[in-house]
Write a protein that holds these residues in place. Structure first.
Motif, PDB file in Angstrom:
ATOM      1  N   THR A 199     -29.146  13.757  -6.926  1.00 32.97           N
ATOM      2  CA  THR A 199     -29.551  13.999  -5.541  1.00 32.97           C
ATOM      3  C   THR A 199     -28.528  13.499  -4.528  1.00 32.97           C
ATOM      4  O   THR A 199     -28.392  14.066  -3.440  1.00 32.97           O
ATOM      5  N   ASP A 200     -27.776  12.442  -4.871  1.00 33.36           N
ATOM      6  CA  ASP A 200     -26.781  11.915  -3.933  1.00 33.36           C
ATOM      7  C   ASP A 200     -25.349  12.237  -4.349  1.00 33.36           C
ATOM      8  O   ASP A 200     -24.393  11.762  -3.737  1.00 33.36           O
ATOM      9  N   GLY A 201     -25.192  13.051  -5.399  1.00 30.03           N
ATOM     10  CA  GLY A 201     -23.861  13.443  -5.839  1.00 30.03           C
ATOM     11  C   GLY A 201     -23.131  12.416  -6.677  1.00 30.03           C
ATOM     12  O   GLY A 201     -21.979  12.640  -7.067  1.00 30.03           O
ATOM     13  N   SER A 202     -23.774  11.307  -6.981  1.00 29.42           N
ATOM     14  CA  SER A 202     -23.136  10.267  -7.791  1.00 29.42           C
ATOM     15  C   SER A 202     -23.248  10.618  -9.273  1.00 29.42           C
ATOM     16  O   SER A 202     -24.051  11.473  -9.659  1.00 29.42           O
ATOM     17  N   PRO A 203     -22.454   9.976 -10.143  1.00 27.04           N
ATOM     18  CA  PRO A 203     -22.589  10.229 -11.582  1.00 27.04           C
ATOM     19  C   PRO A 203     -23.993   9.871 -12.062  1.00 27.04           C
ATOM     20  O   PRO A 203     -24.618   8.939 -11.541  1.00 27.04           O
ATOM     21  N   PRO A 204     -24.516  10.585 -13.040  1.00 28.82           N
ATOM     22  CA  PRO A 204     -25.854  10.278 -13.555  1.00 28.82           C
ATOM     23  C   PRO A 204     -25.864   8.969 -14.328  1.00 28.82           C
ATOM     24  O   PRO A 204     -24.817   8.476 -14.769  1.00 28.82           O
ATOM     25  N   MET A 205     -27.046   8.411 -14.491  1.00 30.23           N
ATOM     26  CA  MET A 205     -27.199   7.212 -15.311  1.00 30.23           C
ATOM     27  C   MET A 205     -27.167   7.615 -16.779  1.00 30.23           C
ATOM     28  O   MET A 205     -27.773   8.611 -17.178  1.00 30.23           O
ATOM     29  N   ILE A 206     -26.436   6.841 -17.581  1.00 27.75           N
ATOM     30  CA  ILE A 206     -26.236   7.147 -18.992  1.00 27.75           C
ATOM     31  C   ILE A 206     -26.795   6.018 -19.848  1.00 27.75           C
ATOM     32  O   ILE A 206     -26.557   4.833 -19.576  1.00 27.75           O
ATOM     33  N   ASP A 207     -27.548   6.376 -20.896  1.00 30.68           N
ATOM     34  CA  ASP A 207     -28.057   5.385 -21.835  1.00 30.68           C
ATOM     35  C   ASP A 207     -26.941   4.879 -22.743  1.00 30.68           C
ATOM     36  O   ASP A 207     -25.839   5.439 -22.778  1.00 30.68           O
ATOM     37  N   GLY A 210     -25.042   7.269 -24.949  1.00 32.29           N
ATOM     38  CA  GLY A 210     -24.207   8.277 -24.318  1.00 32.29           C
ATOM     39  C   GLY A 210     -24.954   9.461 -23.745  1.00 32.29           C
ATOM     40  O   GLY A 210     -24.339  10.359 -23.164  1.00 32.29           O
ATOM     41  N   THR A 211     -26.283   9.495 -23.886  1.00 35.83           N
ATOM     42  CA  THR A 211     -27.074  10.602 -23.351  1.00 35.83           C
ATOM     43  C   THR A 211     -27.618  10.245 -21.973  1.00 35.83           C
ATOM     44  O   THR A 211     -27.590   9.081 -21.545  1.00 35.83           O
ATOM     45  N   LEU A 212     -28.119  11.259 -21.270  1.00 37.31           N
ATOM     46  CA  LEU A 212     -28.657  11.040 -19.934  1.00 37.31           C
ATOM     47  C   LEU A 212     -29.897  10.152 -19.991  1.00 37.31           C
ATOM     48  O   LEU A 212     -30.785  10.361 -20.821  1.00 37.31           O
ATOM     49  N   ALA A 213     -29.958   9.175 -19.108  1.00 39.98           N
ATOM     50  CA  ALA A 213     -31.115   8.293 -19.048  1.00 39.98           C
ATOM     51  C   ALA A 213     -32.307   9.038 -18.462  1.00 39.98           C
ATOM     52  O   ALA A 213     -32.157   9.914 -17.600  1.00 39.98           O
ATOM     53  N   ALA A 214     -33.496   8.705 -18.940  1.00 46.65           N
ATOM     54  CA  ALA A 214     -34.719   9.341 -18.453  1.00 46.65           C
ATOM     55  C   ALA A 214     -35.048   8.861 -17.044  1.00 46.65           C
ATOM     56  O   ALA A 214     -34.562   7.822 -16.586  1.00 46.65           O
ATOM     57  N   GLY A 215     -35.884   9.636 -16.354  1.00 47.79           N
ATOM     58  CA  GLY A 215     -36.378   9.227 -15.046  1.00 47.79           C
ATOM     59  C   GLY A 215     -35.485   9.567 -13.879  1.00 47.79           C
ATOM     60  O   GLY A 215     -35.726   9.102 -12.757  1.00 47.79           O
ATOM     61  N   GLN A 216     -34.439  10.388 -14.094  1.00 49.57           N
ATOM     62  CA  GLN A 216     -33.547  10.769 -13.005  1.00 49.57           C
ATOM     63  C   GLN A 216     -33.978  12.100 -12.399  1.00 49.57           C
ATOM     64  O   GLN A 216     -34.671  12.892 -13.029  1.00 49.57           O
ATOM     65  N   THR A 217     -33.538  12.346 -11.175  1.00 44.86           N
ATOM     66  CA  THR A 217     -33.805  13.610 -10.504  1.00 44.86           C
ATOM     67  C   THR A 217     -32.495  14.355 -10.300  1.00 44.86           C
ATOM     68  O   THR A 217     -31.502  13.774  -9.851  1.00 44.86           O
ATOM     69  N   PHE A 218     -32.504  15.640 -10.654  1.00 46.27           N
ATOM     70  CA  PHE A 218     -31.319  16.476 -10.502  1.00 46.27           C
ATOM     71  C   PHE A 218     -31.662  17.673  -9.626  1.00 46.27           C
ATOM     72  O   PHE A 218     -32.810  18.097  -9.562  1.00 46.27           O
ATOM     73  N   VAL A 219     -30.654  18.204  -8.958  1.00 43.07           N
ATOM     74  CA  VAL A 219     -30.856  19.367  -8.101  1.00 43.07           C
ATOM     75  C   VAL A 219     -29.920  20.485  -8.541  1.00 43.07           C
ATOM     76  O   VAL A 219     -28.816  20.243  -9.035  1.00 43.07           O
TER      77      VAL A 219
END
Length: 297
Positions: A199-207, A210-219
């Protein structure tokens, strides 16, 4: 021309959201006629019409689900596990309507008959898989600079680059599936692919794995073509699209993969995509252009 197979795994990005009957689904996988030896035309459905006729309950209110792909791979051909004469497996699909098996040695064999065909990694009934690109993965990686590869090694560099792009947010592939009335058998759903972002253009949170962390919002940011119709049969979605572009950043330059007549398949539930594959055509010229960008000088 060559085909590309991408192994996909996705995580759910959230959802929105008349009685039972039967429906006959179109054949997805074709094989050669009984008794025919490769190379042979794959003109016979692997599953009979009776096997493809199932109960369909689409009474559930239609839902839309948005999935974010967290793993993309360019796998090379592999030997199947276990003893016996099992065929080699590869990502992708049968693009030429032919199963050449281990390839013909006849002097009058054409290109399609001469080249080896495979069994799909993700769909065991899908034979005649064409994947010429997989044989070039090692060659392309051998031309890359180890300094540009995660871990400082060129072996597996393309897959590592893809995962690095997911981790930094530059390759967040999103799949929107709409019109879902049943996650097991649904005669018509719509699929649209996007490049996305946080949502803010920053890198996603990673577990830590190496996979995407749960609970994030993407657009959704950039649509990769129009929505296309598909269906869900026995929990597996299939759709086709005219063109799909995926770009691999190798450090010094971007390597665009323009996949035409692309086919997309994956297992779908309310919360996840698994066992995914994308296949289609790459022109020989596009591969030559990519190689020329890599070659020293």
């Amino acid at each position: 021309m060559a085909s590309i197979g991408l192994a996909l795994v996705g995580c759910d990005g959230g959802g929105t959201g008349d009685g039972g009957s039967t429906a006959t689904f179109p054949a997805r996988d074709n094989v050669c006629e009984d008794g025919a030896s490769p190379p042979c035309e794959t003109n016979t459905p692997a599953a009979s019409e009776e096997q493809r006729t199932v109960a369909v309950d689409e009474s559930m209110e239609a839902e839309t689900r948005l999935y974010v792909v967290e793993l993309i791979s360019l796998p090379e051909a592999s030997d199947p596990d276990g003893p016996g004469p099992q065929r080699e497996q590869a990502a992708g699909f049968n693009l030429d309507g032919l199963d050449s098996g281990e390839g013909s040695s006849e002097p009058d064999a054409n290109c399609e008959q001469f080249n080896t065909d495979y069994v799909a990694v993700t769909d065991s009934a899908h034979v005649g898989v064409d994947n010429a690109l997989q044989g070039l993965v090692g060659t392309i990686e051998g031309l890359l600079s180890a300094e540009d590869c995660p871990g400082g090694t060129t072996d597996g560099c393309l897959d590592a680059q893809l995962q690095e792009q997911i981790a930094d947010g530059s390759l967040l592939l999103m799949m929107e599936v709409s019109g879902i009335n049943n996650y097991t058998n649904d005669t018509s759903v719509m699929l649209r692919l996007f490049l996305g972002a946080t949502t803010d253009g920053s890198p996603p949170m990673i577990d830590s794995d190496g996979t995407l962390a749960a609970g994030q919002t993407f657009v959704e940011e950039t649509a990769l073509g129009s929505a296309v119709e598909g269906d869900i049969f026995q929990g597996r979605l299939r759709a086709t699209t005219d063109l799909l572009t995926i770009e691999i950043n190798t450090g010094d330059f971007a390597l665009p993969l323009m996949i035409s007549n692309a086919e997309v398949r994956f297992d779908i539930t309310e919360s996840a995509l698994t066992g995914g594959a994308i296949g289609g055509y790459l022109t020989t010229q596009s591969i030559i252009d990519a190689a020329s960008m890599i070659m020293p000088g």
